[in-house]
Write an enzyme that holds these catalytic residues in place. Sequence first.
Site, mmCIF file in Angstrom:
data_model
loop_
_atom_site.group_PDB
_atom_site.id
_atom_site.type_symbol
_atom_site.label_atom_id
_atom_site.label_comp_id
_atom_site.label_asym_id
_atom_site.label_seq_id
_atom_site.Cartn_x
_atom_site.Cartn_y
_atom_site.Cartn_z
ATOM 1 N N HIS A 86 0.837 -1.225 0.000
ATOM 2 C CA HIS A 86 0.000 0.000 0.000
ATOM 3 C C HIS A 86 0.864 1.263 0.000
ATOM 4 O O HIS A 86 0.433 2.316 0.452
ATOM 5 C CB HIS A 86 -0.941 0.047 1.210
ATOM 6 C CG HIS A 86 -1.661 -1.241 1.471
ATOM 7 N ND1 HIS A 86 -2.903 -1.530 0.972
ATOM 8 C CD2 HIS A 86 -1.282 -2.354 2.161
ATOM 9 C CE1 HIS A 86 -3.281 -2.743 1.354
ATOM 10 N NE2 HIS A 86 -2.301 -3.265 2.072
ATOM 11 N N SER A 138 14.355 22.117 -15.361
ATOM 12 C CA SER A 138 13.157 22.917 -15.564
ATOM 13 C C SER A 138 13.581 24.277 -16.107
ATOM 14 O O SER A 138 14.621 24.807 -15.710
ATOM 15 C CB SER A 138 12.426 23.088 -14.237
ATOM 16 O OG SER A 138 11.607 24.232 -14.280
ATOM 17 N N LYS A 179 15.489 21.993 -10.090
ATOM 18 C CA LYS A 179 14.842 20.724 -10.437
ATOM 19 C C LYS A 179 15.645 19.819 -11.352
ATOM 20 O O LYS A 179 16.381 20.248 -12.217
ATOM 21 C CB LYS A 179 13.475 21.007 -11.081
ATOM 22 C CG LYS A 179 12.550 21.566 -10.022
ATOM 23 C CD LYS A 179 11.099 21.417 -10.265
ATOM 24 C CE LYS A 179 10.643 20.200 -10.946
ATOM 25 N NZ LYS A 179 9.221 19.987 -10.785
ATOM 26 N N GLU A 235 8.975 9.064 -16.826
ATOM 27 C CA GLU A 235 7.574 9.465 -17.035
ATOM 28 C C GLU A 235 7.101 9.079 -18.437
ATOM 29 O O GLU A 235 5.966 8.636 -18.630
ATOM 30 C CB GLU A 235 7.423 10.975 -16.827
ATOM 31 C CG GLU A 235 7.655 11.389 -15.388
ATOM 32 C CD GLU A 235 7.790 12.898 -15.258
ATOM 33 O OE1 GLU A 235 6.780 13.549 -14.991
ATOM 34 O OE2 GLU A 235 8.902 13.424 -15.452
#
Length: 466
Positions: A165, A286, A292, A299
Amino acid sequence: MADGTDQKSSNQMWGGRFASGPSAIMEEINASIGFDKKLYAQDIRGSMAHAAMLASKGIISPEDKDKITDGLNTILSEIESGSFEFSRKLEDIHMNIEARLATLIGTAAGRLHTARSRNDQVALDFRLWVKEELQKTEGMLTALIAAFLDRAEENADTVMPGFTHLQTAQPVTFGHHCMAYVEMFGRDRARVRHAIEHMDESPIGAAALAGTGYPIDRHMTAKALGFREPTRNSIDTVSDRDFALEFLSIASICATHLSRLAEEIVIWSTPQFGFIRLSDAFSTGSSIMPQKKNPDAAELVRAKTGRINGSLIALLTVMKGLPLAYSKDMQEDKEQVFDAAESLELAIAAMTGMIRDLEVRKDRMRAAAGSGYSTATDLADWLVREAGLPFRDAHHVTGNAVALAEKKGCDLADLSLEELQAIHPGITKGVFDVLSVEASVASRTSFGGTAPSEVKKQIAWWRGRN
Ligand code: ARG
C-alpha cells in the site's frame, strides 16, 4: 484532401473488370503504402523464395526465375538507396514492387504471382516482420535483465523499506527488489520466446484462402524463409492475425512492468524519498525552477504504456467481428504493431540506460528502512518463538509496543527493556537482536526471501539462464 470525384484509369494490377479507377477518397482510404513500405525487405525475400520454388517445381522457367530474382535485387537496392518511387495508386508494398518489376523485366514479372495471392503474401510479410521484431525484443530484454542483475549483485545487502500500500511494511534489500524486476522481465522474455515458436509457420502458398491447384511445395518455401513448417489450414492462414495480437499482448504486459518500474523511479528520485539519483543523461531540468531534476525518461516510459495498450485494444476490436477468411479490415493491423514496437523498443532502451546509470543512495534507504516500525513483525515473530505466544497474541502485544513508540516519538529498538517488559513480562534483552533492520532481513532465509544469502542464490540462478 480530394473531393472524391476524379475517375482515372483502372488499376494496372487488378483493373481488368473495372472501367474506371477509384475515386480519390477511395484511393485514400484503400492505400496502405504509407505504412506497409516498412515490409519491403520481407516482401522481396518472400517473392524470391516463392519464385525459386515455382521454378524448382517446373511452374515457371529457370530463365524467368532468374529475371525475377535479378529484378527484385535491383528493387531492393533502389528502395534502400532511396531512389524507389512509391505510388499510392498502386495501393500497397506488394503491388508497388510488382509493378516496378514489370517495368524492369517485362512479362516474366507477371509470372511471379502464380499460385499466390496478396492474402497469403501479406500474411507472410507481416509474420516475418513480427518474428524479427520479437527476436530483437528478446535481445533487448536480455540486456535489461543483465543491467538489473548487476545492480542486484552490488546491492544484495543494501537495506531498504519494503512496501505494501506504499506504506512501510518490512525491511527488504534493494538487491531483492531488483530481482523482482528480473522475474518480471524474465517472464516477458519467456513469453517472447514462446510466441516466436507459435508463429514459426509459413503462410505462403495458402493463396487467396483455398490453397492452389499448382503443384507447389510449401515445405520448400517454409524452409527457405526460416520457418519450422508451413501452416496447416489455408483458410485460417489468411484470416489469422494471432501473431500480431500476441506481439501486442506481450508488449502490453511488458509495458505494464516498465510502467510500474518507471513509477517507482519517479517516487524514489523525489527529494522526499531520495533513494536514488538519476544520471544527467536520463533526466531534464526545468526552464523556470533551477533546482529541479526531472525524471522525464521514466515518465515517458510510463506514458508509452497507454499507447501500447491502446494498440492491443484497437487490433482486438478490428478482428473481433470478422468472418473468415481475409477482409480488408485486417490492413489496419500494421500501424498498431509498428507503433507499439517502436514505443516498446524505446521504453526498454531508456529503462536499461536508467538502471545502468542509477546512483543508489544506501544511506537514505537504510534510514528509511528503520523508520515506520518496519521490524514490528520481527518482534511479533520473536514473541512466538521465544516467549511461546500464539501469533495473534504476539501481534496484539507488538501493537501495544508500536503505540508506545509512536507516543514517545521513537523507533521500536529505542524502547527500554523495562518499557517492553511492562507490555509483556516474557520479553528479554535478546529481543534487541531482531529489532535492527539488518537482523530482520538476514533472518528471512525462506526460499525466495529477502535475506542477502538467498538473494545471491537467485542472482546465480538467473546468471545461468541468460
Ligand atoms: N494491403 C493489404 C493488407 O495489408 C494486402 C492484402 C490485400 N488483399 C486483398 N484481397 N485486397 O491487408
